[in-house]
Design a protein around this motif. Structure first.
Motif, PDB file in Angstrom:
ATOM      1  N   ARG A 104       2.308  -6.594  -6.544  1.00 61.83           N
ATOM      2  CA  ARG A 104       1.897  -5.488  -7.411  1.00 61.83           C
ATOM      3  C   ARG A 104       2.121  -5.799  -8.899  1.00 61.83           C
ATOM      4  O   ARG A 104       1.283  -5.471  -9.734  1.00 61.83           O
ATOM      5  N   ARG A 105       3.241  -6.446  -9.272  1.00 61.38           N
ATOM      6  CA  ARG A 105       3.515  -6.706 -10.678  1.00 61.38           C
ATOM      7  C   ARG A 105       3.312  -8.185 -11.027  1.00 61.38           C
ATOM      8  O   ARG A 105       2.520  -8.521 -11.898  1.00 61.38           O
ATOM      9  N   GLN A 106       4.054  -9.089 -10.378  1.00 62.95           N
ATOM     10  CA  GLN A 106       3.927 -10.525 -10.638  1.00 62.95           C
ATOM     11  C   GLN A 106       4.075 -11.280  -9.322  1.00 62.95           C
ATOM     12  O   GLN A 106       4.737 -10.810  -8.392  1.00 62.95           O
ATOM     13  N   GLY A 107       3.527 -12.487  -9.327  1.00 63.57           N
ATOM     14  CA  GLY A 107       3.865 -13.375  -8.222  1.00 63.57           C
ATOM     15  C   GLY A 107       5.326 -13.778  -8.317  1.00 63.57           C
ATOM     16  O   GLY A 107       6.089 -13.666  -7.358  1.00 63.57           O
ATOM     17  N   LEU A 108       5.733 -14.245  -9.513  1.00 59.13           N
ATOM     18  CA  LEU A 108       7.125 -14.647  -9.759  1.00 59.13           C
ATOM     19  C   LEU A 108       7.494 -14.275 -11.180  1.00 59.13           C
ATOM     20  O   LEU A 108       6.719 -14.510 -12.106  1.00 59.13           O
ATOM     21  N   GLY A 142       6.014  -4.576  -3.781  1.00 58.96           N
ATOM     22  CA  GLY A 142       5.737  -3.508  -4.725  1.00 58.96           C
ATOM     23  C   GLY A 142       6.048  -3.903  -6.150  1.00 58.96           C
ATOM     24  O   GLY A 142       5.768  -3.150  -7.095  1.00 58.96           O
ATOM     25  N   GLY A 143       6.640  -5.089  -6.346  1.00 63.24           N
ATOM     26  CA  GLY A 143       6.956  -5.609  -7.674  1.00 63.24           C
ATOM     27  C   GLY A 143       6.600  -7.073  -7.759  1.00 63.24           C
ATOM     28  O   GLY A 143       5.449  -7.439  -7.986  1.00 63.24           O
ATOM     29  N   ASP A 144       7.608  -7.946  -7.521  1.00 63.18           N
ATOM     30  CA  ASP A 144       7.422  -9.389  -7.625  1.00 63.18           C
ATOM     31  C   ASP A 144       7.626 -10.061  -6.274  1.00 63.18           C
ATOM     32  O   ASP A 144       8.479  -9.632  -5.484  1.00 63.18           O
ATOM     33  N   SER A 166       0.819  -1.215   0.000  1.00 63.96           N
ATOM     34  CA  SER A 166       0.000   0.000   0.000  1.00 63.96           C
ATOM     35  C   SER A 166       0.851   1.263   0.000  1.00 63.96           C
ATOM     36  O   SER A 166       0.389   2.333  -0.409  1.00 63.96           O
ATOM     37  N   GLU A 167       2.107   1.132   0.408  1.00 63.55           N
ATOM     38  CA  GLU A 167       3.012   2.283   0.439  1.00 63.55           C
ATOM     39  C   GLU A 167       3.655   2.529  -0.919  1.00 63.55           C
ATOM     40  O   GLU A 167       4.132   3.623  -1.196  1.00 63.55           O
ATOM     41  N   TYR A 168       3.667   1.493  -1.798  1.00 65.38           N
ATOM     42  CA  TYR A 168       4.378   1.585  -3.078  1.00 65.38           C
ATOM     43  C   TYR A 168       3.356   1.864  -4.184  1.00 65.38           C
ATOM     44  O   TYR A 168       2.869   0.946  -4.853  1.00 65.38           O
ATOM     45  N   THR A 169       3.026   3.102  -4.394  1.00 68.00           N
ATOM     46  CA  THR A 169       1.968   3.457  -5.333  1.00 68.00           C
ATOM     47  C   THR A 169       2.459   3.664  -6.756  1.00 68.00           C
ATOM     48  O   THR A 169       1.659   3.824  -7.674  1.00 68.00           O
ATOM     49  N   THR A 170       3.764   3.674  -6.967  1.00 67.47           N
ATOM     50  CA  THR A 170       4.322   3.813  -8.310  1.00 67.47           C
ATOM     51  C   THR A 170       5.403   2.754  -8.517  1.00 67.47           C
ATOM     52  O   THR A 170       5.937   2.191  -7.566  1.00 67.47           O
ATOM     53  N   GLY A 171       5.747   2.494  -9.789  1.00 70.34           N
ATOM     54  CA  GLY A 171       6.847   1.578 -10.115  1.00 70.34           C
ATOM     55  C   GLY A 171       6.434   0.122 -10.060  1.00 70.34           C
ATOM     56  O   GLY A 171       5.288  -0.239  -9.763  1.00 70.34           O
ATOM     57  N   GLU A 172       7.397  -0.746 -10.365  1.00 70.99           N
ATOM     58  CA  GLU A 172       7.163  -2.186 -10.413  1.00 70.99           C
ATOM     59  C   GLU A 172       8.292  -2.949  -9.720  1.00 70.99           C
ATOM     60  O   GLU A 172       8.583  -4.082 -10.067  1.00 70.99           O
ATOM     61  N   TRP A 173       8.913  -2.298  -8.729  1.00 71.17           N
ATOM     62  CA  TRP A 173      10.076  -2.903  -8.091  1.00 71.17           C
ATOM     63  C   TRP A 173       9.774  -3.207  -6.632  1.00 71.17           C
ATOM     64  O   TRP A 173       8.630  -3.460  -6.277  1.00 71.17           O
ATOM     65  N   ARG A 174      10.783  -3.216  -5.807  1.00 68.59           N
ATOM     66  CA  ARG A 174      10.652  -3.557  -4.378  1.00 68.59           C
ATOM     67  C   ARG A 174      10.098  -4.985  -4.238  1.00 68.59           C
ATOM     68  O   ARG A 174       8.966  -5.210  -3.840  1.00 68.59           O
TER      69      ARG A 174
END
Length: 575
Positions: free
Chosen positions: A254-258, A224-226, A194-202
């Motif tokens: 946020r982006r992928q499980g893996l 925040g990403g995978d 919930s803190e990572y509202t932008t990007g596809e990392w972390r």
């Protein structure tokens, strides 16, 4: 000591005899009886000794060492005691290498423990860390793991990201490391999505350029990403090899499980669950997609995994991914189960085999060498889309739907094969082919598929095809016909040994523009086998010079567009 009864009887005879001759005879008979008994005893003794020698031979080698069972038990040591003493020493040494986390650090569930945790990891490279808990989460920023280290979590342990992660920080970071094992025991590592509202990392766990990495039974949440990302070190030849992810649960990433992002040689994903991937594209449970055309994904196995509510789909397989195998996986509820596609014209086609999967929908496009076997496909407000493919094989497919436009659609698929499959409840078409030369539809059963205007099998501009040993079961559908051929030109099409007897109520096969059709089929009684039409209304002379070869003598010339019911025939275009 007991006396042999025969000897005892001879002794009594000697005592009772009166005459000398009788005494002598009794003595002689007694001696003979004793001799026989001695010989028998010697024979038994020889047999016993022979058996004993066999036992000795079995349990004693020529070099005077122990029996095979004892040799195996010694495991190469000089004797069993030496082996047991050595193992005891080894276990003692291993126990001394186990570090218990709560003996070194206590968490209050609030403070940032990054420095303390990293110090423990750094000072115990090559050791085993027992990461237990006092009931409160460990809060930390990025932790860099070391080679030759085993981490064993206790089930109640929670490792949580401290607030304020930088864009490219990961909770557990593994870069150019080897021989790391994590036993999760269903402990939890989680970030603050919930803190990572932008990007596809972390990412929760990153594995780059590392070998022999094992992660078992871990709950991985809220990145925040995978949940896990695997690949090579960026733009280098440091590849990741022999990575196993097993028994893990991936939730709300946020982006992928893996993600498998290239530079991978050997990745196994087994017995895992992927739930609720959402936030930023692509949003797959698993995404196999190299970052660059120069990087490959090789030998990836996805086995016994479950997928639910992943917004982009369960699994995506894209460019330069070779030897991907998907087995025994289940689609619980996703927009699509599987997307296989070549994205870049500069990349190579992925090669994929799917076996024994239960999937909601799939799309295969611009690839080579895809095989889907023994799987069930259930389309709801979606269709299976297959396009621009070389060498697609489907076998043992169970396809079912109760919605409109739910069929298997193939476009520009060369050498398509569909074998031993069953398609049910498609309210528009069962299988549709467009520009698919050299196709084979073999032993496919269509139950309750098609409509009053659309057939279960619809083939357009797909020459040199074979439809054989198929069955059409109408049930509640008012099928106009079982097979519709359109625009095939002079190429040969074989429609043979099919059972249309429970199919269309009007005609089995309608052909618009296919000039060479052969075959013998079983049809409804009283239903026309074929209806031949000029499918270009303005070209009423299109059939001039075309001939039917019937199963009776005679040649019939078509001078105009023809609509007629015919029995078994061979239909050949005459040049």
């Amino acid at each position: 000591m007991a006396i042999n009864p025969k000897i005892k009887q001879k002794a009594e005879d000697i005592r009772s005899k009166i005459f000398g001759s009788e005494v002598r005879e009794s003595l002689a008979s007694g001696i003979e009886a004793m001799s026989e008994d001695v010989e028998a005893t010697i024979g038994r003794q020889d047999y016993v000794e022979e058996q004993f020698q066999d036992v000795l031979d079995e349990t004693t080698g020529k070099d005077v060492i122990s029996a095979p069972e004892l040799i195996a038990a010694r495991n190469g040591k000089s004797n069993l005691k030496t082996r047991l003493d050595g193992e005891h020493a080894q276990v003692t040494a291993q126990l001394q290498q186990i570090v218990v986390m709560t003996n070194l650090i206590q968490t209050d569930g609030v403070s940032d423990l990054t420095e303390e945790l990293q110090s423990i990891i750094d000072s115990n490279e090559g050791n085993t860390i027992l990461w237990n808990s006092n009931g409160l989460p460990y809060l930390t920023r990025q932790l860099n793991l070391r080679s030759n280290t085993t981490i064993i979590f206790s089930p109640e342990t929670v490792v949580k990201a401290f607030t304020g992660f930088n864009t490219h920080e990961n909770l557990f970071h593994i870069v150019r490391k080897d021989n790391i094992v994590i036993h999760g025991n269903f402990a939890t590592i989680k970030m603050l999505k919930s803190e990572y509202t932008t990007g596809e990392w972390r990412n929760c766990i990153s594995i780059f350029g590392s070998k022999n990495i094992r992660i078992y039974d871990l709950n991985i949440e809220d990145s925040g990403g995978d949940g896990i990302i695997v690949g090579n070190v960026w733009e280098t030849e440091y590849y990741s090899e022999n990575v196993i992810i097993q028994g893990c649960i991936f939730i709300n990433h946020r982006r992928q499980g893996l993600s498998a992002v290239g530079g991978i040689y050997g990745l196994i994903i087994r017995d895992c669950y992927f739930y609720d991937t959402n936030g930023t594209l692509p949003q797959f449970g698993i995404d196999i997609e190299p970052n660059h055309n120069e990087m490959d994904n090789m030998d990836i196995l996805i086995e016994n995994c479950y997928f639910s509510n992943n917004r982009g789909g369960a699994i995506g397989v894209f460019d330069n991914s070779f030897g991907v195998k998907i087995r025994n996986c289940r689609d619980l509820s996703n927009d699509q189960f599987l997307i296989i596609k070549r994205l870049s014209s500069n990349s190579l086609h992925p090669t994929v085999t799917v076996e024994n999967c239960d999937m909601y929908a799939l799309s295969v496009e611009s690839v080579d060498d895809v095989k889907i076997r023994n799987s069930q496909i259930s389309f709801v407000n979606a269709q299976g889309v297959f396009g621009r493919i070389q060498g697609l094989i489907l076998e043992g497919i169970q396809k079912s739907s109760n919605q409109s436009f739910n069929h298997m659609y193939f476009e520009e698929v060369n050498n398509l094969e569909v074998h031993n499959s069953q398609i049910e409840n498609s309210s528009l078409r069962g299988i549709q082919l467009l520009n698919c030369p050299n196709f084979l539809i073999n032993r496919v059963t269509f139950n309750n598929s098609g409509s009053s205007t659309q057939p279960p099998i619809h083939v357009t501009s797909s020459p040199d095809g074979v439809i054989t040993k198929c069955k059409v079961r109408r049930e509640t559908r008012e099928n106009a016909f079982s097979v519709w051929l359109k625009g095939g030109g002079n190429a040969r099409t074989l429609i043979d040994e099919n059972d249309f007897s429970q199919g269309s109520l009007t005609r089995a096969i309608q052909s618009d523009g296919y000039n060479h059709v052969e075959g013998t089929n079983t049809n409804n009684e009283g239903v026309r086998s074929y209806e031949v039409r000029d499918y270009l209304p303005s070209a009423s002379s299109a059939w001039q010079g075309k001939y039917f070869y019937l199963n009776q003598s005679g040649v019939y010339t078509l001078n105009l567009c023809v609509r007629s019911g015919l029995d078994t025939f061979k239909w050949v275009a005459i040049e």
